[in-house]
Design an enzyme around this catalytic site. Structure first.
Site, PDB file in Angstrom:
ATOM      1  N   ARG A  37     -11.040 -12.108   7.507  1.00  0.00           N
ATOM      2  CA  ARG A  37      -9.911 -12.868   6.975  1.00  0.00           C
ATOM      3  C   ARG A  37     -10.350 -14.178   6.335  1.00  0.00           C
ATOM      4  O   ARG A  37      -9.731 -14.665   5.407  1.00  0.00           O
ATOM      5  CB  ARG A  37      -8.907 -13.194   8.085  1.00  0.00           C
ATOM      6  CG  ARG A  37      -8.152 -12.022   8.646  1.00  0.00           C
ATOM      7  CD  ARG A  37      -7.050 -12.499   9.595  1.00  0.00           C
ATOM      8  NE  ARG A  37      -6.548 -11.449  10.448  1.00  0.00           N
ATOM      9  CZ  ARG A  37      -5.634 -10.559  10.090  1.00  0.00           C
ATOM     10  NH1 ARG A  37      -5.133 -10.580   8.883  1.00  0.00           N
ATOM     11  NH2 ARG A  37      -5.218  -9.641  10.947  1.00  0.00           N
ATOM     12  N   VAL A  52      -9.960  -3.363   0.968  1.00  0.00           N
ATOM     13  CA  VAL A  52     -10.250  -4.749   0.618  1.00  0.00           C
ATOM     14  C   VAL A  52     -10.052  -5.677   1.814  1.00  0.00           C
ATOM     15  O   VAL A  52      -9.215  -5.422   2.682  1.00  0.00           O
ATOM     16  CB  VAL A  52      -9.380  -5.228  -0.567  1.00  0.00           C
ATOM     17  CG1 VAL A  52      -9.759  -4.486  -1.845  1.00  0.00           C
ATOM     18  CG2 VAL A  52      -7.898  -5.059  -0.277  1.00  0.00           C
ATOM     19  N   ASP A  72       0.852  -1.187   0.000  1.00  0.00           N
ATOM     20  CA  ASP A  72       0.000   0.000   0.000  1.00  0.00           C
ATOM     21  C   ASP A  72       0.891   1.241   0.000  1.00  0.00           C
ATOM     22  O   ASP A  72       1.518   1.548  -1.010  1.00  0.00           O
ATOM     23  CB  ASP A  72      -0.898  -0.073   1.250  1.00  0.00           C
ATOM     24  CG  ASP A  72      -2.065   0.888   1.235  1.00  0.00           C
ATOM     25  OD1 ASP A  72      -1.945   1.987   0.678  1.00  0.00           O
ATOM     26  OD2 ASP A  72      -3.112   0.558   1.814  1.00  0.00           O
TER      27      ASP A  72
END
Length: 180
Positions: free
Chosen positions: A165, A153, A103
């Site tokens: 998860r 996400v 990221d």
């Protein structure tokens, strides 16, 4: 149900399975006559790491690290700390750092510097997801599964506040879930 919090599915189980197998095959080609040590960055990468290791046919070993920069939020705090360090020495070894998402690059930039100081023979980065629009630090993946838009996400190991998860796909979380 967790599924009701998903705005839309970004990558299906089949798409993930196919892409991870392709990445494993590429690692096989790149590490002929070498035995890489794959380092899973916990917790988000554990499902990806398990599937990736199963798709690699050459000898390899695994270890795990845990780092934190998010807490319960949706953006990085910018402060990185090692929560669990490696159990084995990496000096002289071929390392592949396995991460769920690249990221801002803050966490991985810090982690790669720490690992490089331990003198591995080589170090490469393998990430399932790459979000280049958010990059702050100059970090590039050697192996990248998918480039994604700037969306939050979850699934396939990725979480929000330790939830989601266990979704078998990667989906975009509805903003109303995390903008409370």
């Amino acid at each position: 149900m967790l599924h009701q919090d998903i705005e839309r599915i970004l990558f299906t189980e089949d798409e993930l399975r196919t892409r991870v197998a392709e990445m494993g095959a590429q690692i096989d080609q790149d590490y002929v006559d070498r035995k890489p040590l794959l380092i899973s960055v916990l917790r988000g990468s554990f499902i990806f790491m398990a599937d990736l290791v199963r798709s690699i046919t050459r000898p390899c070993t695994v270890d795990f690290m845990a780092v934190s920069s998010y807490g319960a939020g949706v953006t990085s705090s910018g402060q990185v700390k090692i929560v669990k360090d490696l159990t084995e020495q990496i000096e002289g070894k071929d390392i592949i750092v396995v991460e769920d998402i690249l990221d801002s690059g803050n966490t991985l930039h810090y982690l790669l510097q720490i690992l490089q100081a331990r003198h591995p023979a080589s170090i490469r980065l393998c990430t399932l997801l790459d979000k280049p629009s958010r990059r702050i630090k100059p970090v590039e993946a050697d192996y990248s599964g998918f480039s994604i838009p700037d969306e939050f996400v979850v699934g396939y190991g990725l979480d929000y506040a330790e939830q989601y998860r266990n979704l078998p796909y990667i989906g975009i979380l509805k903003p109303c879930v995390y903008q409370k």
